[in-house]
Design an enzyme around this catalytic site. Structure first.
Site, mmCIF file in Angstrom:
data_model
loop_
_atom_site.group_PDB
_atom_site.id
_atom_site.type_symbol
_atom_site.label_atom_id
_atom_site.label_comp_id
_atom_site.label_asym_id
_atom_site.label_seq_id
_atom_site.Cartn_x
_atom_site.Cartn_y
_atom_site.Cartn_z
ATOM 1 N N ALA A 1 -27.491 39.436 26.222
ATOM 2 C CA ALA A 1 -27.140 39.797 24.846
ATOM 3 C C ALA A 1 -25.829 40.551 24.699
ATOM 4 O O ALA A 1 -25.140 40.393 23.688
ATOM 5 C CB ALA A 1 -28.274 40.631 24.246
ATOM 6 N N PRO B 1 -22.012 41.695 24.702
ATOM 7 C CA PRO B 1 -21.811 42.974 24.008
ATOM 8 C C PRO B 1 -22.561 43.138 22.699
ATOM 9 O O PRO B 1 -22.529 44.221 22.126
ATOM 10 C CB PRO B 1 -20.302 42.997 23.765
ATOM 11 C CG PRO B 1 -19.926 41.564 23.635
ATOM 12 C CD PRO B 1 -20.808 40.827 24.604
ATOM 13 N N GLY B 2 -23.200 42.073 22.169
ATOM 14 C CA GLY B 2 -24.164 42.304 21.121
ATOM 15 C C GLY B 2 -23.866 41.789 19.740
ATOM 16 O O GLY B 2 -24.671 41.987 18.823
ATOM 17 N N GLY B 3 -22.734 41.110 19.545
ATOM 18 C CA GLY B 3 -22.447 40.597 18.211
ATOM 19 C C GLY B 3 -23.534 39.669 17.705
ATOM 20 O O GLY B 3 -23.919 39.722 16.528
ATOM 21 N N CYS C 1 -18.576 30.768 26.084
ATOM 22 C CA CYS C 1 -17.189 30.930 25.624
ATOM 23 C C CYS C 1 -16.265 30.371 26.696
ATOM 24 O O CYS C 1 -15.406 31.073 27.228
ATOM 25 C CB CYS C 1 -16.878 32.391 25.322
ATOM 26 S SG CYS C 1 -17.128 33.528 26.701
#
Length: 421
Positions: free
Chosen positions: A241, A243-245, A356
């Site tokens: 998860a 960095p959490g965006g 990504c």
């Protein structure tokens, strides 16, 4: 170690050399190397300058090396200290606006003995010749060939222009808020999105203190956008998860969210961000490859560890760290994680896989190989996507170089979505 007779500014250049060494020889991310490489620098400005030198050198590394090799009788080894010193001196003089005399004076102390004369001579030759760095920079040869084969020559050329310009700052808003959009300025490319110019001081923007938005590239917001708002009682698991965006997107869209990450430190930062935006999620420190929930979820989102070549605009070092062996190992890991993630989805639920990465082997090939029983592709529809993005013929989403080029670009991404039938 700083020496008393070093010219002013030499410690920052020495730190920049340590940063380059950490990336190119040790394979570390630039940000991960910052603390140790810049430990002797007391001023934040000096640490920032060391980072700027290293980042720009990595952005232009193929062109810097071509210049260096053009002025030497035979190529220096890739890891030779004189080459590192010349990279640092040349990128300052040719890209960062440092006067040539200052650029060379502050790197000569980084090289001992006879090689110092070599560095001084090569630098002087190039400056007297009036050599320049090309704009846009060239990609590393292997990367350019690989991306041209995967996405076409135009996309590979677009990547050169992408790396040349600072990336804009994208904000994801906690909720639809037209007044906040107006207050922030910028442009809106999707619901709950605002794009601001590169270099914007985000902590000074309206809505930061009371958690009304977070920083997230528009491409990175797409996997959770393709999940949408939660039905009553809907449950979601966000694997890997931090960095959490995406966790914040899910939680603010009404999902009862569980966030899993191997790093306690990264989950701690995610928890701080969740507190800032006033969102709630369960945080579990665990290895997503072996962890299992007590009950299957309506949605499982796997933003898998990858080469991260899609974020090359902000992190140019990925182009030098992501070698074929690393990409192959990560793709194998992603396939294993995806198969395990499938076991967490309830009948009728959805599984979303994202990376990504701009490597086909980490996106399309992993999705094509996914063969869990009972899952069918849930095709991405054009009307689910912001303008400028489009699903591929297989119903997945690929964000190649050149996407949104006229609006400032987007990170490279791949997203696939399945439904358990």
């Amino acid at each position: 170690m700083t020496r008393q007779d070093d010219p002013p500014g030499t410690p920052a250049r020495r730190a920049a050399m340590r940063l380059l060494d950490a990336v190119l020889r040790k394979g570390l991310p630039l940000e991960a190397a910052m603390a140790s490489a810049t430990a002797e620098l007391e001023r934040a400005d000096d640490r920032g300058f060391a980072h700027a030198i290293a980042a720009e050198a990595l952005r232009r590394l193929p062109d810097l090396d071509a210049l260096i090799d053009s002025a030497t009788p035979k190529p220096m080894p890739e890891d030779a200290k004189p080459r590192f010193a010349l990279r640092i001196a040349l990128v300052q003089a040719l890209a960062l606006g440092t006067p040539p005399h200052a650029a060379i004076a502050t790197v000569l102390p980084l090289v001992d003995g006879g090689p110092r004369r070599l560095v001084h001579g090569v630098f002087g030759t190039l400056i007297r010749r009036g050599d320049r760095l090309p704009d846009p920079p060239h990609l590393p040869v292997a990367v350019g060939i690989r991306w041209a084969r995967a996405w076409g020559d135009a996309a590979a050329e677009a990547a050169r222009y992408g790396i040349a310009q600072p990336a804009p700052i994208d904000l994801t808003l906690k909720a639809d808020d037209p007044a906040l959009v107006t207050e922030l300025g910028g442009v809106t490319l999707a619901p709950r999105h605002v794009r601001l110019p590169a270099g914007t001081a985000v902590e000074e923007l309206p809505g930061y203190g009371d958690g009304r938005w977070w920083v997230q590239d528009i491409a990175a917001s797409l996997p959770a956008r393709l999940i949408g708002a939660a039905p009553a009682g809907g449950t979601a698991i966000d694997l890997c998860a931090a960095p959490g965006g995406k966790t914040m997107q899910l939680a603010t869209a009404g999902w009862d969210t569980t966030a899993i990450d191997l790093s306690r430190t990264r989950l701690g930062r995610l928890m701080e961000n969740m507190d800032r935006v006033g969102a709630k999620a369960r945080m579990i420190v665990a290895n997503a490859a072996v962890w299992s929930p007590d009950a299957a979820a309506d949605v499982v989102l796997l933003d898998a560890p990858c080469s991260a070549t899609g974020i090359f605009r902000r992190h140019p070092e990925v182009l030098h760290r992501a070698r074929p062996r690393v990409i192959k190992e990560l793709a194998e890991q992603q396939g294993q994680l995806l198969a395990h993630a499938a076991t967490m989805v309830r009948p009728g639920g959805r599984l979303v896989y994202a990376v990504c990465s701009l490597e086909r082997s980490e996106g399309e090939d992993v999705a094509d190989a996914f063969g869990a029983a009972g899952f069918a592709i849930d095709p991405v529809r054009p009307d689910e996507l912001p303008e400028g993005f489009a699903p591929d013929p297989a119903g997945c989403l690929r964000v190649p170089p050149g996407t949104l080029a006229d609006a400032g670009g987007a990170d490279g991404f791949f997203v696939a979505r399945w439904r358990r039938v």
